[in-house]
Design a protein around this motif. Structure first.
Motif, mmCIF file in Angstrom:
data_model
loop_
_atom_site.group_PDB
_atom_site.id
_atom_site.type_symbol
_atom_site.label_atom_id
_atom_site.label_comp_id
_atom_site.label_asym_id
_atom_site.label_seq_id
_atom_site.Cartn_x
_atom_site.Cartn_y
_atom_site.Cartn_z
ATOM 1 N N ARG A 258 0.838 -1.203 0.000
ATOM 2 C CA ARG A 258 0.000 0.000 0.000
ATOM 3 C C ARG A 258 0.880 1.264 0.000
ATOM 4 N NH1 ARG A 258 -4.893 1.626 4.202
ATOM 5 N NH2 ARG A 258 -5.204 3.751 3.384
ATOM 6 N N PRO A 367 -12.546 2.978 -5.114
ATOM 7 C CA PRO A 367 -11.180 2.447 -5.137
ATOM 8 C C PRO A 367 -10.710 2.210 -6.559
ATOM 9 C CG PRO A 367 -12.744 0.773 -4.443
ATOM 10 C CD PRO A 367 -13.496 2.063 -4.482
ATOM 11 N N LYS A 369 -9.434 -0.262 -8.017
ATOM 12 C CA LYS A 369 -9.761 -1.523 -8.662
ATOM 13 C C LYS A 369 -11.124 -1.487 -9.331
ATOM 14 C CE LYS A 369 -11.835 -3.829 -4.618
ATOM 15 N NZ LYS A 369 -11.746 -4.990 -3.724
ATOM 16 N N ASP A 415 -6.705 -1.765 -4.159
ATOM 17 C CA ASP A 415 -7.611 -0.936 -3.365
ATOM 18 C C ASP A 415 -7.125 0.501 -3.209
ATOM 19 O OD1 ASP A 415 -9.514 -2.913 -2.889
ATOM 20 O OD2 ASP A 415 -8.350 -3.751 -1.235
ATOM 21 N N ASP A 417 -6.844 4.224 -3.479
ATOM 22 C CA ASP A 417 -7.739 5.300 -3.893
ATOM 23 C C ASP A 417 -6.871 6.426 -4.452
ATOM 24 O OD1 ASP A 417 -9.526 7.370 -4.229
ATOM 25 O OD2 ASP A 417 -10.685 6.875 -2.431
#
Length: 540
Positions: A258, A367, A369, A415, A417
């Motif tokens: 992340r 998000p 994805k 995920d 953003d």
């Protein structure tokens, strides 16, 4: 050119690329052409569709390989099997012989390999569309890599670019495609692509990027060894990182994916807005992850052959547009497009804003994805067709880089953003740009020029005041001349009126009674009229 077209047709035939085209989406004429084509009589062979596509792109040459590299980052738009095969184009293009590379390096350096390097591996580490890389070690003991341009690559590239120009000129005849400015886009692509053939430019770009991120925890750029760098050979510090596409290795090293994905977005916006100098070829084959400190991961960037920059106006325009998107202010987006001239001045902003809202509203606050930028771009193109918006060639590299960033983000951390990560950075940048700090930085940049002009300031002021005084005198002379002309016109008008009245009175007198009868009949009204008429004529 005809031979090149035949070559392309032969490659399509050999690898049966027609099987990858959904015929139902093509126009009726093209569907009929493909169904009647002899291509359909050629067997597909044992290879999978993805491998056939990769082999075809490799056979067609570097221009097509570059296209495949860009496609490989868009796993959301491709089946996994095809995406995996295209990913091999990043650094697994078939190499040319190592001995040939050795000979090219010696010719470029004008000395033997043993003179320049303590060790040199003739087996290439990686091979790409334009160059390949060999491991080596300097006599000082430093591990380096040697990049060498492929032989006779320029000739092939010029043929392919010529073919692209032909396609672009054909597209320009189609009204709907004209707004895409295909010839200008190909010209921009040509300049950036051929820049890659001069490794000195890549070395200079690399040094600049390294200075921009000096001591940065976000990005590391390996150093250039300038004494052994030439037009077709570049020597660079060797790095030992994990390929960003190797998800299994990153997971085994417990890399914070992340944080890595967020830093990728931050690096992009830092390059575009802070430095105005961005790496425009950020496909996975050029990006590595430092193996140290996996909890605080750092990127390593190589292959800076293609870089981009924007004008100050483009930077401001792009930032204001993105912020307007983030704030869902579609009217501001429409107004910015009209202000910049991307759409006609007669475009109604409220209608354009409504069209943009329809396309962009679904992507916000979701998000990464769940967001398909491919679908967003398709929707924007449809909107552009309605409002006659043109593609701006100066932003093509930026658009390509955004596609690469999206593909990289999807791969690392689906995920992520993007909006939440980018919005604070843009707001901070705009505030700094327009605030006291931005004004101070602008003043510091202009200070050397101001200091140079300062000693000349009294002379410049004197000249300016003299010019103002001269202009004032000139305007006064012009005003006096205009006033004289007006007086002359007034005098001429009065004189013309007297002339016309005199002629009229004299004509009336003659028509009333012949001149020979004036004295005998003593027609005093007629004599008075004639006298006044003669007086007016004489007074002209």
């Amino acid at each position: 050119m005809n031979l090149r077209l035949l070559r392309i047709f032969w490659v399509i035939t050999r690898f049966r690329l027609d099987t990858l085209i959904p015929l139902e989406r093509l126009p009726a004429a093209l569907r009929l052409l493909f169904r009647l084509s002899p291509l359909r009589l050629v067997p597909t062979g044992p290879h999978s569709p993805g491998k056939r596509l990769r082999l075809a792109l490799e056979a067609l040459g570097p221009v097509f390989v570059k296209f495949g590299q860009m496609l490989s980052t868009r796993r959301d738009l491709l089946p996994p099997e095809i995406a995996d095969e295209l990913r091999r184009l990043q650094d697994q293009v078939p190499p040319f012989p190592g001995e040939q590379a050795r000979a090219l390096i010696e010719a470029e350096l004008e000395c033997s390999i043993e003179t320049s390097f303590a060790e040199f591996d003739t087996h290439p580490m990686a091979s790409a569309s334009i160059a390949q890389v060999h491991a080596a070690r300097l006599h000082s003991g430093e591990a380096v890599v040697v990049k060498v341009i492929r032989p006779r690559i320029e000739e092939v590239m010029r043929k392919d670019i010529g073919l692209l120009y032909t396609f672009a000129r054909l597209l320009r005849r189609i009204p709907e495609a004209r707004r895409l400015r295909p010839v200008e886009v190909v010209a921009d692509y040509e300049s950036t692509l051929f820049d890659e053939l001069d490794l000195r430019k890549e070395a200079a770009n690399t040094s600049q990027l390294k200075r921009n991120f000096k001591h940065s925890p976000l990005l590391y750029v390996p150093a250039i060894h300038w004494p052994l760098t030439r037009q077709r050979v570049m020597v660079q510090e060797r790095i030992y990182g994990t390929p960003v596409a190797d998800m299994q290795a990153l997971a085994e090293q417990n890399v914070d994916l992340r944080r890595l994905a967020e830093r990728g977005v931050e690096i992009f916006f830092t390059q575009v807005f802070r430095d105005n100098f961005f790496h425009a070829d950020m496909h996975p084959g050029n990006i590595f992850v430092n193996r140290e400190h996996p909890e605080d991961p750092q990127y390593i960037a190589i292959d800076c052959g293609i870089v981009g920059s924007l004008t100050r106006e483009d930077q401001d325009y792009l930032a204001r547009n993105l912020l307007a998107f983030f704030n869902q202010d579609y009217y501001e987006v429409a107004a910015l497009h009209i202000e910049s001239g991307w759409v006609g001045e007669d475009t109604r902003a409220n209608e354009f804003a409504a069209a943009i809202r329809t396309v962009c509203e679904p992507i916000l606050e979701r998000p990464l994805k769940e967001i398909s930028f491919g679908q967003v771009l398709l929707g924007l193109f449809q909107t552009a067709r309605r409002f006659n918006m043109e593609v701006q060639p100066q932003l093509v590299l930026l658009q390509k880089t955004l596609l690469n960033i999206e593909g990289l983000g999807r791969q690392l951390y689906p995920d992520l953003d993007l909006w939440t990560t980018a919005r604070p950075y843009l707001e901070r940048w705009m505030k700094e740009r327009a605030g006291p700090r931005g004004l101070w930085e602008s003043f510091k940049k202009q200070a050397p020029e101001l200091s140079r002009q300062l000693p000349e300031l009294p002379v410049l002021v004197h000249h300016a005041l003299s010019r103002v005084e001269h202009d004032q005198h000139q305007r006064q002379r012009q005003a006096d001349a205009i006033e004289d002309m007006q007086q002359q016109l007034k005098y001429s008008a009065r004189r013309d009126r007297r002339l016309r009245l005199g002629i009229l009175l004299l004509a009336l007198a003659i028509a009333w009674q012949p001149l020979t009868q004036w004295a005998t009949q003593q027609s005093w009204p007629v004599l008075v009229a004639a006298g006044l008429g003669m007086l007016l004529l004489i007074s002209r």
